[in-house]
Design a protein around this motif. Structure first.
Motif, PDB file in Angstrom:
ATOM      1  N   THR A  57     -50.698 -28.821 -67.050  1.00 50.74           N
ATOM      2  CA  THR A  57     -51.773 -29.019 -68.028  1.00 50.74           C
ATOM      3  C   THR A  57     -52.975 -28.155 -67.673  1.00 50.74           C
ATOM      4  OG1 THR A  57     -51.024 -31.299 -68.233  1.00 50.74           O
ATOM      5  CG2 THR A  57     -53.178 -30.774 -69.165  1.00 50.74           C
ATOM      6  N   LEU A  58     -53.337 -28.144 -66.393  1.00 50.16           N
ATOM      7  CA  LEU A  58     -54.476 -27.343 -65.950  1.00 50.16           C
ATOM      8  C   LEU A  58     -54.233 -25.858 -66.217  1.00 50.16           C
ATOM      9  CD1 LEU A  58     -57.195 -27.763 -64.201  1.00 50.16           C
ATOM     10  CD2 LEU A  58     -55.884 -26.651 -62.413  1.00 50.16           C
ATOM     11  N   ARG A  59     -53.016 -25.413 -65.919  1.00 50.10           N
ATOM     12  CA  ARG A  59     -52.714 -23.992 -66.103  1.00 50.10           C
ATOM     13  C   ARG A  59     -52.703 -23.597 -67.577  1.00 50.10           C
ATOM     14  NH1 ARG A  59     -50.611 -21.237 -61.672  1.00 50.10           N
ATOM     15  NH2 ARG A  59     -49.393 -19.888 -63.031  1.00 50.10           N
ATOM     16  N   ILE A  60     -52.342 -24.541 -68.437  1.00 49.83           N
ATOM     17  CA  ILE A  60     -52.398 -24.258 -69.879  1.00 49.83           C
ATOM     18  C   ILE A  60     -53.856 -24.132 -70.316  1.00 49.83           C
ATOM     19  CG2 ILE A  60     -52.014 -25.277 -72.165  1.00 49.83           C
ATOM     20  CD1 ILE A  60     -49.318 -26.294 -71.098  1.00 49.83           C
ATOM     21  N   ILE A  61     -54.710 -25.010 -69.822  1.00 50.09           N
ATOM     22  CA  ILE A  61     -56.134 -24.931 -70.166  1.00 50.09           C
ATOM     23  C   ILE A  61     -56.731 -23.640 -69.621  1.00 50.09           C
ATOM     24  CG2 ILE A  61     -58.403 -25.999 -69.845  1.00 50.09           C
ATOM     25  CD1 ILE A  61     -56.913 -28.718 -69.642  1.00 50.09           C
ATOM     26  N   ALA A  62     -56.297 -23.264 -68.404  1.00 46.52           N
ATOM     27  CA  ALA A  62     -56.831 -22.056 -67.776  1.00 46.52           C
ATOM     28  C   ALA A  62     -56.410 -20.795 -68.520  1.00 46.52           C
ATOM     29  CB  ALA A  62     -56.348 -21.973 -66.324  1.00 46.52           C
ATOM     30  N   GLY A  63     -55.189 -20.829 -69.101  1.00 48.04           N
ATOM     31  CA  GLY A  63     -54.651 -19.621 -69.708  1.00 48.04           C
ATOM     32  C   GLY A  63     -53.690 -18.915 -68.779  1.00 48.04           C
ATOM     33  N   LEU A  64     -53.317 -19.563 -67.683  1.00 49.55           N
ATOM     34  CA  LEU A  64     -52.310 -18.980 -66.780  1.00 49.55           C
ATOM     35  C   LEU A  64     -50.909 -19.225 -67.321  1.00 49.55           C
ATOM     36  CD1 LEU A  64     -53.790 -19.909 -63.286  1.00 49.55           C
ATOM     37  CD2 LEU A  64     -53.457 -17.608 -64.188  1.00 49.55           C
ATOM     38  N   ASP A  65     -50.747 -20.301 -68.078  1.00 48.81           N
ATOM     39  CA  ASP A  65     -49.494 -20.579 -68.761  1.00 48.81           C
ATOM     40  C   ASP A  65     -49.801 -20.759 -70.244  1.00 48.81           C
ATOM     41  OD1 ASP A  65     -47.765 -20.488 -66.632  1.00 48.81           O
ATOM     42  OD2 ASP A  65     -47.919 -22.622 -66.178  1.00 48.81           O
ATOM     43  N   THR A  66     -48.826 -20.425 -71.097  1.00 53.22           N
ATOM     44  CA  THR A  66     -49.025 -20.692 -72.517  1.00 53.22           C
ATOM     45  C   THR A  66     -48.183 -21.906 -72.899  1.00 53.22           C
ATOM     46  OG1 THR A  66     -47.319 -19.048 -72.900  1.00 53.22           O
ATOM     47  CG2 THR A  66     -49.585 -18.364 -73.272  1.00 53.22           C
ATOM     48  N   PRO A  67     -48.709 -22.743 -73.795  1.00 54.00           N
ATOM     49  CA  PRO A  67     -47.911 -23.897 -74.217  1.00 54.00           C
ATOM     50  C   PRO A  67     -46.738 -23.428 -75.074  1.00 54.00           C
ATOM     51  CG  PRO A  67     -49.931 -23.738 -75.508  1.00 54.00           C
ATOM     52  CD  PRO A  67     -50.022 -22.691 -74.443  1.00 54.00           C
ATOM     53  N   ASP A  68     -45.727 -24.291 -75.196  1.00 53.25           N
ATOM     54  CA  ASP A  68     -44.607 -23.979 -76.085  1.00 53.25           C
ATOM     55  C   ASP A  68     -45.132 -23.803 -77.505  1.00 53.25           C
ATOM     56  OD1 ASP A  68     -43.032 -24.326 -73.881  1.00 53.25           O
ATOM     57  OD2 ASP A  68     -42.327 -26.323 -74.440  1.00 53.25           O
ATOM     58  N   ALA A  69     -44.334 -23.111 -78.330  1.00 52.38           N
ATOM     59  CA  ALA A  69     -44.742 -22.860 -79.717  1.00 52.38           C
ATOM     60  C   ALA A  69     -45.163 -24.166 -80.380  1.00 52.38           C
ATOM     61  CB  ALA A  69     -43.593 -22.222 -80.481  1.00 52.38           C
ATOM     62  N   GLY A  70     -46.264 -24.106 -81.129  1.00 52.90           N
ATOM     63  CA  GLY A  70     -46.745 -25.296 -81.820  1.00 52.90           C
ATOM     64  C   GLY A  70     -47.931 -25.931 -81.120  1.00 52.90           C
ATOM     65  N   GLY A  71     -48.121 -25.599 -79.849  1.00 52.87           N
ATOM     66  CA  GLY A  71     -49.259 -26.138 -79.113  1.00 52.87           C
ATOM     67  C   GLY A  71     -50.473 -25.250 -79.279  1.00 52.87           C
ATOM     68  N   ALA A  72     -51.666 -25.826 -79.187  1.00 50.47           N
ATOM     69  CA  ALA A  72     -52.881 -25.029 -79.309  1.00 50.47           C
ATOM     70  C   ALA A  72     -53.929 -25.522 -78.323  1.00 50.47           C
ATOM     71  CB  ALA A  72     -53.422 -25.099 -80.730  1.00 50.47           C
ATOM     72  N   VAL A  73     -54.698 -24.557 -77.794  1.00 50.24           N
ATOM     73  CA  VAL A  73     -55.814 -24.874 -76.909  1.00 50.24           C
ATOM     74  C   VAL A  73     -57.083 -24.415 -77.600  1.00 50.24           C
ATOM     75  CG1 VAL A  73     -56.833 -24.494 -74.633  1.00 50.24           C
ATOM     76  CG2 VAL A  73     -54.338 -24.464 -74.908  1.00 50.24           C
ATOM     77  N   LEU A  74     -58.069 -25.314 -77.714  1.00 49.54           N
ATOM     78  CA  LEU A  74     -59.317 -24.955 -78.384  1.00 49.54           C
ATOM     79  C   LEU A  74     -60.493 -25.139 -77.441  1.00 49.54           C
ATOM     80  CD1 LEU A  74     -57.389 -26.660 -80.626  1.00 49.54           C
ATOM     81  CD2 LEU A  74     -59.161 -25.714 -82.110  1.00 49.54           C
TER      82      LEU A  74
END
Lengths: 330, 263
Positions: A57-74
């Motif tokens: 979760t942290l890495r997705i927020i950071a931008g080190l990992d991308t979420p699977d298609a359909g997910g979005a970070v704002l």
């Protein structure tokens, strides 16, 4: 403790939203679709055992990992899902510090400013400010391998904060330190986060760290947020057995058809004649400031003995018969 | 007491083995510096043989140094990016690529040389140009550079350093030149010295790849031993020695540097 924080504009943090963010590695889904809102300036702790998805979760927020298609970070309503970490303006602190061994302390702290094209003099004064804030001005010209673990983590914090990020991400920053240093640095990080008003996401598996630092805690289990709430919510009103067990010991007594759930500190050892329950001390551990007792309750259909705390000087001996009463619940 | 007897035996044994290995080298150097090897040291010492070798073989020596430096350039330009990619994309494909990269080391040099000649021997002037030897040397030394750099990348946890740099806003270019390269320097240095030493001394492959106009130092040495006085060939060894020893010493020093860095 005085606050040496320089004139950071308060509440400069971003509001972060995750929308249906999941993460799979091949067939293995490590994070179930997650919706999460982190308010501007808030400190959210992601708490859970290893493999629960907190670091993902942290890495997705950071931008080190991308979420699977359909997910979005704002960030502040702006979709940054496709924006790499380099351009998200986040600060990050790693468990292993990730300081650059080829640069001294000062140059490490300056690095984020240097790549942003700050004038050397400006970068220098900003770095000095950061080192002063972390109370390590005297280390500026040291090499990284000359620093202790605690000093390294202070440098890492100074480096992450120097470019004035809108979000500070901390990945188990204290896990590599010994217990005493961990407490000191925890107090320091708490002071820092409160004075800066930055949005912070803090990943840990240590419940006391989570309680001490979090405005809110998200307890995670197997890729799902089991409960999210204030430390008091999580501790006193756990939503399930996993949460109650993870954030402390939860005792269960099943007696005459009634089920009692309570924390060790809610037990009062009393005289057997006036006691609500009676039992026998089956285990006794002297821990200095208190004694931890395991008490087998008479007539308890739950097999597990309850855990209780007693005063170090007056605690009953092993095998003693004791009476206990539950403090009226909150 | 018992331990000291044990120690003495080990010392004697070690000295014997060392003598066995070092004596021929000493003899060879002495032979290159005496006036008449068969008469022995009593005939007197001289640098005449060394000078003679230089005047007859300096082209080979210069060519060898040139090829070694060119080979170093090639392995740096190819090897560092290759190591970086192998490090970043660790999957079945890159692991296979890494194994394939080791092939020229595993195969006998003569086999590689024959393959090169069969394939490219008829391509214009290539066969008679020194770059033909260079290709062989690069094939042979590249894995040493890649391995050496790759090992350092793993030991310094380069991926975390890079994530740190990215979180601070560094672009690919910035972090490659400011974080990746400087922190891999010990591995690059160790690999470079290895490549220089191996290229300077390479004989197996070069024996087949060379032409009369592209004779390298070790091939020249073999030629000298085969066709000239033992003193001349030995003097040749002396020169070879003085080129290689500093490289070997530097290699050991850089190894120590790497170890103290990573510990």
């Amino acid at each position: 403790m005085p606050t040496n924080a320089p004139n950071e504009s308060r509440n400069s943090g971003a509001h972060i939203s995750l929308r249906q963010c999941s993460k799979s590695y091949r067939a293995n889904r490590v994070l179930q679709p997650l919706d999460l809102d982190i308010r501007a300036g808030e400190t959210l702790v992601l708490l859970g055992p290893s493999g629960c998805g907190k670091t993902t979760t942290l890495r997705i927020i950071a931008g080190l990992d991308t979420p699977d298609a359909g997910g979005a970070v704002l960030f502040d309503g702006q979709n940054v899902t496709a924006v790499p970490i380099e351009r998200r303006n986040v600060g990050m602190v790693f468990q292993s510090y990730a300081l650059f061994p080829n640069m001294n302390v000062g140059d490490n702290v300056k690095y984020g400013l240097r790549v942003r094209g700050y004038a050397p003099a400006e970068a220098h004064s900003r770095a000095q400010q950061m080192l002063a804030m972390m109370r390590i001005e005297e280390l500026a010209s040291r090499r990284i391998d000359q620093l202790s673990g605690g000093q390294r983590q202070r440098v890492a914090l100074a480096r992450a904060l120097a470019p004035q990020p809108r979000v500070l991400l901390l990945d188990e920053p204290l896990a590599a330190l010994d217990a005493r240093l961990r407490d000191t640095l925890r107090v320091e990080i708490d002071r820092l986060l409160r004075s800066l008003g930055i949005t912070a996401i803090y990943v840990t598996h240590d419940q006391s760290e989570a309680m001490a630092l979090g405005d809110r805690i998200a307890v995670m289990e197997k890729g799902v947020v089991a409960q999210i709430g204030t430390p008091e919510d999580i501790y006193f009103r756990p939503s399930n057995a996993f949460v109650s067990d993870f954030v402390g010991t939860m005792n269960t007594i099943l007696h005459n058809g009634a089920r009692y759930l309570f924390r060790p500190e809610d037990i009062e050892l009393v005289d057997r004649s006036s006691a609500q329950f009676s039992g026998t001390v089956v285990q006794r551990q002297f821990l200095g400031d208190h004694v931890q007792l395991a008490i087998a309750i008479d007539g308890n259909q739950e097999q597990r003995p309850v855990t209780a705390r007693a005063d170090s000087r007056t605690a009953p001996p092993l095998n003693a018969s004791v009476g206990l009463t539950l403090r009226p619940s909150h | 007491m018992k331990r000291s007897i044990h120690f003495r035996w080990l010392l004697v044994f070690t000295l014997c083995v060392s003598m066995f290995l070092v004596l021929p080298v000493v003899m060879s150097i002495m032979a290159g510096l005496t006036k008449n090897y068969f008469v022995g040291l009593s005939s007197g010492l001289t640098l005449d043989w060394v000078i003679k070798v230089w005047s007859e073989y300096h082209r080979s020596i210069v060519l060898s140094v040139g090829i070694a430096l060119a080979c170093l350039m090639c392995t740096l330009l190819l090897g560092i990016p290759a190591a970086y990619v192998l490090f970043k994309r660790s999957n079945a494909w890159t692991r296979t690529a890494e194994e394939l990269l080791m092939m020229p080391v595993a195969l006998p040099g003569i086999a590689t040389a024959l393959a090169l000649i069969t394939m490219y021997g008829a391509v214009g002037e290539f066969r008679s140009h020194w770059s033909f030897i260079l290709v062989g040397h690069v094939l042979f030394t590249l894995p040493f550079m890649v391995r050496s750099v790759l090992a350092v990348m793993h030991s310094i946890e380069l991926n975390i350093l890079e994530e740190g740099a990215r979180s601070l806003g560094a672009s690919f270019r910035q972090r490659f030149f400011q974080v990746v390269l400087p922190n891999c320097a010990p591995g690059i240095l160790a690999g470079s010295l290895m490549v220089l030493t191996l290229s300077m001394g390479e004989f197996n492959m070069t024996l087949l790849l060379h032409t009369p106009f592209t004779q390298t130092l070790p091939v020249g040495l073999a030629d000298a031993y085969a066709s000239l006085r033992i003193e001349v060939a030995s003097a040749y060894t002396v020169i070879f020695f003085f080129i290689l020893i500093p490289l070997l010493v530097a290699m050991q020093a850089s190894k120590r540097l790497t170890q103290s860095k990573t510990n």
